[in-house]
Design an enzyme around this catalytic site. Sequence first.
Site, mmCIF file in Angstrom:
data_model
loop_
_atom_site.group_PDB
_atom_site.id
_atom_site.type_symbol
_atom_site.label_atom_id
_atom_site.label_comp_id
_atom_site.label_asym_id
_atom_site.label_seq_id
_atom_site.Cartn_x
_atom_site.Cartn_y
_atom_site.Cartn_z
ATOM 1 N N ARG A 25 0.831 -1.214 0.000
ATOM 2 C CA ARG A 25 0.000 0.000 0.000
ATOM 3 C C ARG A 25 0.861 1.257 0.000
ATOM 4 O O ARG A 25 0.446 2.301 -0.502
ATOM 5 C CB ARG A 25 -0.929 -0.024 1.222
ATOM 6 C CG ARG A 25 -2.061 1.021 1.161
ATOM 7 C CD ARG A 25 -3.053 0.813 2.295
ATOM 8 N NE ARG A 25 -4.186 1.728 2.245
ATOM 9 C CZ ARG A 25 -4.467 2.615 3.191
ATOM 10 N NH1 ARG A 25 -3.719 2.698 4.259
ATOM 11 N NH2 ARG A 25 -5.525 3.402 3.081
ATOM 12 N N ILE A 47 -7.406 7.343 -0.653
ATOM 13 C CA ILE A 47 -7.225 5.906 -0.815
ATOM 14 C C ILE A 47 -8.051 5.314 0.332
ATOM 15 O O ILE A 47 -7.943 5.749 1.477
ATOM 16 C CB ILE A 47 -5.739 5.504 -0.764
ATOM 17 C CG1 ILE A 47 -5.556 3.992 -0.893
ATOM 18 C CG2 ILE A 47 -5.041 5.993 0.486
ATOM 19 C CD1 ILE A 47 -4.086 3.593 -1.124
ATOM 20 N N SER A 48 -8.916 4.346 0.023
ATOM 21 C CA SER A 48 -9.877 3.863 1.024
ATOM 22 C C SER A 48 -9.187 3.179 2.202
ATOM 23 O O SER A 48 -8.054 2.710 2.093
ATOM 24 C CB SER A 48 -10.851 2.873 0.405
ATOM 25 O OG SER A 48 -11.560 3.489 -0.622
ATOM 26 N N GLN A 49 -9.940 3.079 3.264
ATOM 27 C CA GLN A 49 -9.491 2.355 4.452
ATOM 28 C C GLN A 49 -9.261 0.880 4.054
ATOM 29 O O GLN A 49 -10.119 0.289 3.392
ATOM 30 C CB GLN A 49 -10.618 2.466 5.472
ATOM 31 C CG GLN A 49 -10.322 1.924 6.829
ATOM 32 C CD GLN A 49 -11.470 2.217 7.793
ATOM 33 O OE1 GLN A 49 -12.545 2.650 7.403
ATOM 34 N NE2 GLN A 49 -11.227 1.962 9.063
ATOM 35 N N PRO A 50 -8.145 0.278 4.452
ATOM 36 C CA PRO A 50 -7.889 -1.123 4.060
ATOM 37 C C PRO A 50 -9.055 -2.061 4.390
ATOM 38 O O PRO A 50 -9.385 -2.947 3.601
ATOM 39 C CB PRO A 50 -6.645 -1.486 4.860
ATOM 40 C CG PRO A 50 -5.921 -0.196 5.036
ATOM 41 C CD PRO A 50 -6.985 0.853 5.161
#
Lengths: 236, 791
Positions: free
Chosen positions: A59, A85-88
């Site tokens: 990431r 960038i989205s939360q994992p």
Amino acid sequence: MRHLALSLLLFVGLAHADYYAERRAALMEELVYYAQLARDSGDGAFSDAVMATMATVERHEFVPSSEKRLAYENRPLPIGHGQTISQPYIVALMTDLIEPDAGDIVLEIGTGSAYQAAILAELVEHVYTIEIVAPLFQSASERLKRLGYDNVTTRLGDGYFGWEKHAPFDAIVVTAAASHVPPPLINQLRPGGRMVIPVGGRFMTQQLLLIEKTEQDEIITKQIAAVRFVPLTGEH
Amino acid sequence: MSAAAIGYEILLMRVLSIVQWHHFAYMIISLALLGYGASGTFIALLRTQLEQRFEIAFAVSALSFSVAMLVCFIVGQRVPFNALEIIWDWREFVHLSLIYVIFFVPFFFAACCIGLAFTCRRDDISRIYFFDLAGAGLGAVLIIVVLFAVFPQNAILVLVALAVVASALVGLASGARKSLATLQLAWLVFIVFGLPEQWLTLRLSEYKGLSQAMQVVDARTLSALSSPLGLLTVVDSPTVPFRHAPGLSLGTRHVPPEQLAVFTDGDSISAITRYDGNLDKLAYLDDVTAALPYRLLDSPRVLVLGAGAGTDVLLALRNGTSHVDAVELNPQMTELVRETYADFSGHLYEDPRVSVHTREARGFVMQTDGHYDLIQIGLLDSFGASGAGVQALNESYLYTVEGLQAYVERLEAGGILSITRWLKLPPRDGLKLFATAVEALRRAGVERPDQRLAMIRSWNTSTLLVKNGEFSAADIATIREFARARSLDTAYFPGIAASEANRFNLLEQASLHDGAVAFLGGDAEEFFRRYKFHIEPATDDQPYFFHFFKWASFREVIDLRKRGGAGLIEWGYLILVATLAQAVLAGLVLILMPLAHIKRTWPAGTGGPMGSYFFLLGLAFLFVEIAFIQKFILFLSHPLYSVAVVLSGFLVFAGIGSAMSARLTRRAPVTTVTAVIAAITLAYVFLLPVVFQRFIGLADTAKIAMSIVLIAPLAFCMGMPFPLGLKRLADRAPDFIPWAWGINGFASVLSAALATLMAIEFGFSVVLVTALLFYVGAAILIQQFNETAGD
């Protein structure tokens, strides 16, 4: 002297690689923990394939250098141009919801950092992804090329009408905000296919819309809460 | 000075609402006002030196205020604060604190001027207080007028100039007038000739809707209009069109035509849709949830509340309406559709079937004599703003029990009220609205509300129908068929089976349906109690429809943020609580702690009673003022009229009261005056609703005049206790004056947040009654002081 400098550089590089690998492992532990919590509350859990991919894709390669040290925090991060960038956890959840298969062709609307595209690329045959913000398109395309994702094709432009040339798709992931689900996208979904859309503002996705097209061409949609409240037992 | 200071406060609220979100604006301003409190401390510490050079100190402070206003405006916007990241990153708290510190500076200088005047010109306290209050009153009106004329970033220059004038006026009488004049002139020359225009440009958060739209390839701004009601920005996006159609069925075959997006304060979107008179091109409108009532009515006469850029008007025309009354608050929004983009919108607002009214929705309904077959309230806020709970502090008289009652009363027999809201997960708006409708019908004496309600939902909107009469079997069949054909779900209609409530768009729990059944079946209280969000109906006394926060769920929501639950946090209420907590903390550190260290030279028995006296006065004055602003919104049918009339009315008449207080005899007045204040306040708690109800039909000018008449006696009396108290101090404990000023400032900072919190929890009547008790308390305290001092 030159040798020493080179060795130092190599050492620093390796140390960094170790650092990120350690942080990624810690993040995975957290995701496993939350997945277990989700399982306990009846929400199901992420498949092994999805978890393995989350553990592989780096990431930190997908975030701006100023955010690299936070790359393995379980939180959304800014990537510039008003995008994130989205939360994992959400990335894992969305990937899991479309039930990716090795032979799948997937369409993504909203490339952003290309992290989601990279995760999908590890799991499916090919990913087509469309971005509407020119600089993001540029950087995402270069990044995917540099990292060797040759099964991802990018395009700059309007995602509303999907990508007719490569349709139908086994799955569609929409990450761009919209007031409604574009009907052309539903048309480009293969019978038996799944589409997933996160709903909510930047930094705070709060629900996911899952659209399934049955083999009989029927559309079923499900509202998925990313999380579930503990049911009240009455004594509150 | 006072005019410029209050002008700056209102201007900053506006600017911060545009570049960030309004609840943060609220928080920042509240703390910036600490400058007032801190100035008291500063003066107390340096009193002797400042007193000797009053004119110079005043002129320098005023000039510094002028400079700080501009510099802080520019620098404040350059702090990389991201409100949305605050739950994820502690650095955002550092950024937020930095913004506080920056905006604290100008208010500190402004307050120093006024505090200096009180301290150094003790013989003229009443007159100074009069000018302070009257100036503030006029400043509030001035900035509103200026904001109608120019953009906020230019309005600041007017205030900067005002402060220089104040500096020059006092500087003339000082010993250093030449040096001062040079500085003042140099500053003015810089502003007029040297200030680069781009320094003033507003920098919107990149996460606001407008910023995001502008990132899209080929998107461009066509025009921008600004007023105190909002900054409207029109954006065209030819390559990736907007296609704004909330609630559109997944099964639709239609694509919305070309649209221009109108963003209000850089966020909420309203679309101007291209229309050439051919209604066939608007077929997509048949497939939104808001189209349902038209299937139940024939050529209806329609009232659209909150017409925005005209989508709901188009919907009415597409469905063969006989006439539409379109009500829109913001005249500039109407201007865009009617004039600037008249050709694009197909001269929609000039259609003979359409009448446009620039009015506040609720006020229009209460004043009109007309009856309608359909009253429609559409979506005017963005899902993002609604989703994050940032509107929690917005009072809205649109969705209260009394509001819904008023709409139903304006319906013809068999007419329908239709309200569309965003649908979140778990549902909030739709549930609260349903509960509100049930309560409204019950209050109107309807025996079977269950026969008059229906609700459908798409994946992101819900539409509630309230019929003036019972739904027939044919109606129900139509609702079922409308929903089925568009893959929409029915949440409620008379006789609905649970199995019909969750068929197309599957929810884990059909909460909308379960709630509807509970509210109608008498299990409402239990449902409210167990639900994770606050969904009890809003009323005119507690008009906080968007307040969904519940302490009982708070801990759980915070724990869930790592698992994608961040969107469940209801920000507005938390920000309010945080504002209050920080104001208390910062007040203690900046005002009370430094003061505690200075040598006390006043007689024993002064600090306790007089400190509390000025504290209570600070709280009480703003409690009354804030409650009146809220209550008069309903009567004056416009939030701006209310702010302008109530704020300036209170300040000017309190100023006159203050000036008159100089003539009062020494002993009795405070007790008498507070008794009168308490009596009037108490009377108004009961009287105002009756007066409003009776006279709401009058013309605006008559209502404004009437409001002033109502406010005048109360404000006149409320202007007296502060200067009377100061006079007591001037006679017996002059060293305590900066203390009094500081403590009073501290109380004012607390009161804004505290009054709102109380109104949310208990209603405005309770806020007023509390203010009344504070005045009584103040009277008792000053009596104690008199007795101790041997008066």
